[in-house]
Design a protein around this motif. Structure first.
Motif, short mmCIF file in Angstrom:
data_model
loop_
_atom_site.label_atom_id
_atom_site.label_comp_id
_atom_site.label_asym_id
_atom_site.label_seq_id
_atom_site.Cartn_x
_atom_site.Cartn_y
_atom_site.Cartn_z
N GLY A 1 0.80 -1.22 0.00
CA GLY A 1 0.00 0.00 0.00
C GLY A 1 0.83 1.27 0.00
O GLY A 1 0.37 2.33 -0.43
N ARG A 2 2.05 1.17 0.47
CA ARG A 2 2.96 2.32 0.46
C ARG A 2 3.71 2.46 -0.85
O ARG A 2 4.58 3.32 -1.00
N GLY A 3 3.40 1.58 -1.79
CA GLY A 3 4.03 1.67 -3.10
C GLY A 3 5.29 0.85 -3.26
O GLY A 3 5.96 0.95 -4.30
N VAL A 4 5.64 0.04 -2.27
CA VAL A 4 6.83 -0.80 -2.38
C VAL A 4 6.55 -1.93 -3.37
O VAL A 4 5.56 -2.65 -3.23
N ARG A 5 7.43 -2.07 -4.36
CA ARG A 5 7.27 -3.13 -5.36
C ARG A 5 8.36 -4.18 -5.16
O ARG A 5 9.42 -3.90 -4.61
N ALA A 6 8.08 -5.37 -5.64
CA ALA A 6 9.02 -6.47 -5.46
C ALA A 6 10.40 -6.13 -6.03
O ALA A 6 11.43 -6.46 -5.43
N CYS B 1 11.77 -4.15 5.75
CA CYS B 1 11.93 -4.17 4.30
C CYS B 1 13.08 -3.25 3.89
O CYS B 1 13.05 -2.05 4.18
N HIS B 2 14.07 -3.80 3.21
CA HIS B 2 15.21 -3.03 2.70
C HIS B 2 15.06 -2.89 1.19
O HIS B 2 14.77 -3.87 0.49
N THR B 3 15.25 -1.69 0.68
CA THR B 3 15.11 -1.42 -0.75
C THR B 3 16.44 -0.96 -1.34
O THR B 3 17.39 -0.65 -0.62
#
Length: 461
Positions: free
Chosen positions: A293-298, A389-391
């Protein structure tokens, strides 16, 4: 001087005392909701691929007997119906749980209570009363040693379930005190159900509550016919608590839990499930949904760290390499990395999720997922989750869920339960048929018999 009554006899007497007064209104409502939820899940399973083994078994067992079998127009004996329906209710991992006792109550109790009540031509109030009291017994068996059973490889529901189902059946058969105590002892010899299914995600786990319900129904019939059982089925050297939980102190805790039977109704705290997979996974699915929902994509994610209550790890984390690449879609129902990755990539986790092996994109994200123990976890009172979650940007987000939705601290509400029932029942019944089940269930407290409910469930497409 006479010795003190055994725990089994104390339990039977305590339950008998509660039958002298009607269920509190809030408890009767909870019983209706959990019964409806169980029926809906059972109907969905009867119409799903995972229900094939039970459909085949039902064709062998249905013989125009008095008890309803989900997905079938013909009935069966009470024991056979309890076996099939209990198995179906648990097949999709979509059935309710009392978290603190780790008990899947309705898969056992609804299956046994509905089958015996139909066979006995009981009233709606008698069905709900036996159902509510059966839940209370199963919960207390679990609360006495919640983590002891799984620590020894047994599922709480399946080893304590036959004893709870035996008391449900004994009540509906109006057995004497001595016969009810005997039924408990007989049911103890039918307790089984181990976690070895986790080695390959096999579907036999669904048999656990079905066999428990069946065993309880049979135990009461045998007790009625004169068979005896051990008086010390609970506290004995080879009784429920020592043999299956490995706990020498559980009997004393259970004794304390007998004091408020009929006053404290734990059924009202039982949680409804809104994803068809292991309940431990649900807060992680919700946390993954927050990330999405925060816009984080795989593709943005370099690494996911899931912090897990340590007592849950054996079910949803170990062995990790197998959880990252399960053999079947059904095995994914107990896989933390698969459900988290699925929620982020596909946007949902539903019945179809587990009918096929995970997609390559899901497996790739699962491979970038790890786990570690969650410090200070309140398991099993709450099912908590934390995901870090690390991006690629170097940023990290921590999502924490303090308890699973649908549990006591986050109640779902009747509308959510009814919506879930309608979606599940639609897989096996027409819209009017599903509505007829709901109307019959709402009228149970005043119903002199179960004819309307039975007719509605059997009206399969």
């Amino acid at each position: 001087m006479s010795s003190a009554p055994t725990l089994a006899r104390q339990l039977v007497r305590a339950l008998a005392a509660t039958r002298k007064r009607p269920l509190p209104a809030s408890v009767a409502l909870a019983a209706q909701l959990h019964l409806v939820d169980a029926i809906g899940v059972g109907l969905a399973a009867a119409a799903s691929p995972i229900g094939a083994a039970y459909r085949d078994l039902a064709r062998e067992m249905t013989n125009r007997g008095p008890a309803t079998v989900f997905g079938q127009a013909s009935g069966a004996s009470a024991a056979d119906a309890a076996l099939i329906n209990g198995g179906l209710i648990h097949s999709l991992e979509f059935d309710d749980t009392h978290t603190a006792s780790i008990a899947h109550g309705s898969a056992v109790i609804a299956a046994a209570a509905l089958a015996v009540a139909e066979a006995r031509k009981a009233s709606g109030a008698a069905l709900l009363g036996a159902f509510a009291r059966g839940w209370e017994v199963l919960i207390r068996f679990g609360l006495a040693a919640p983590t002891g059973y799984p620590a020894r490889g047994f599922q709480n529901t399946s080893v304590a379930g036959p004893l709870a189902a035996a008391l449900v059946s004994a009540e509906l058969h109006d057995l004497s005190e001595d016969q009810s105590v005997a039924a408990l002892g007989i049911a103890l010899s039918q307790a089984s159900g181990v976690f070895e299914f986790l080695t390959n995600g096999s579907s036999v786990k669904s048999l656990h509550p079905g066999w428990a319900a069946h065993g309880g129904v049979i135990a009461a019939l045998l007790a009625r016919g004169g068979m005896t059982g051990p008086e010390t089925s609970l506290e004995g050297k080879h009784g429920l608590f020592r043999q299956f939980a490995g706990d020498d102190t559980a009997a004393q805790r259970f004794h304390g839990l007998l004091v408020d039977i009929g006053e404290r109704w734990h059924l009202e705290d039982a949680a409804f499930k809104f994803y068809p997979c292991c309940h431990y996974l649900h807060p992680f699915i919700e946390a993954a949904g927050v990330l999405a929902g925060r816009g984080v994509r795989a593709d943005d994610i370099t690494h996911l760290m899931c912090r897990v209550p340590a007592a849950e790890a054996a079910i949803i984390c170990e062995p990790w390499a197998t959880k990252q690449m399960p053999e079947t879609g059904h095995a994914g129902r107990w896989s933390l990395p698969i459900v988290v990755a699925t929620r982020i990539i596909e946007g949902h986790v539903d019945l179809a999720t587990f009918e096929h092996k995970p997609r390559e994109a899901v497996l790739r994200l699962a491979a970038r997922t790890q786990w570690e123990p969650l410090a200070g976890a309140n398991f099993p009172q709450r099912f908590e989750a934390e995901i870090v979650c690390h991006t690629g940007s170097g940023a990290a987000q921590t999502i924490r869920i303090d308890d699973v939705f649908g549990n006591r601290t986050r109640p779902a509400g009747a509308d959510a339960v009814m919506a879930k029932f309608s979606a599940n029942a639609a897989l096996a019944l027409s819209q009017s048929g599903a509505q007829a089940v709901l109307e019959s269930a709402r009228a149970l407290t005043a119903a002199t018999d179960l004819a309307n409910l039975s007719r509605a469930i059997r009206n399969v497409m």
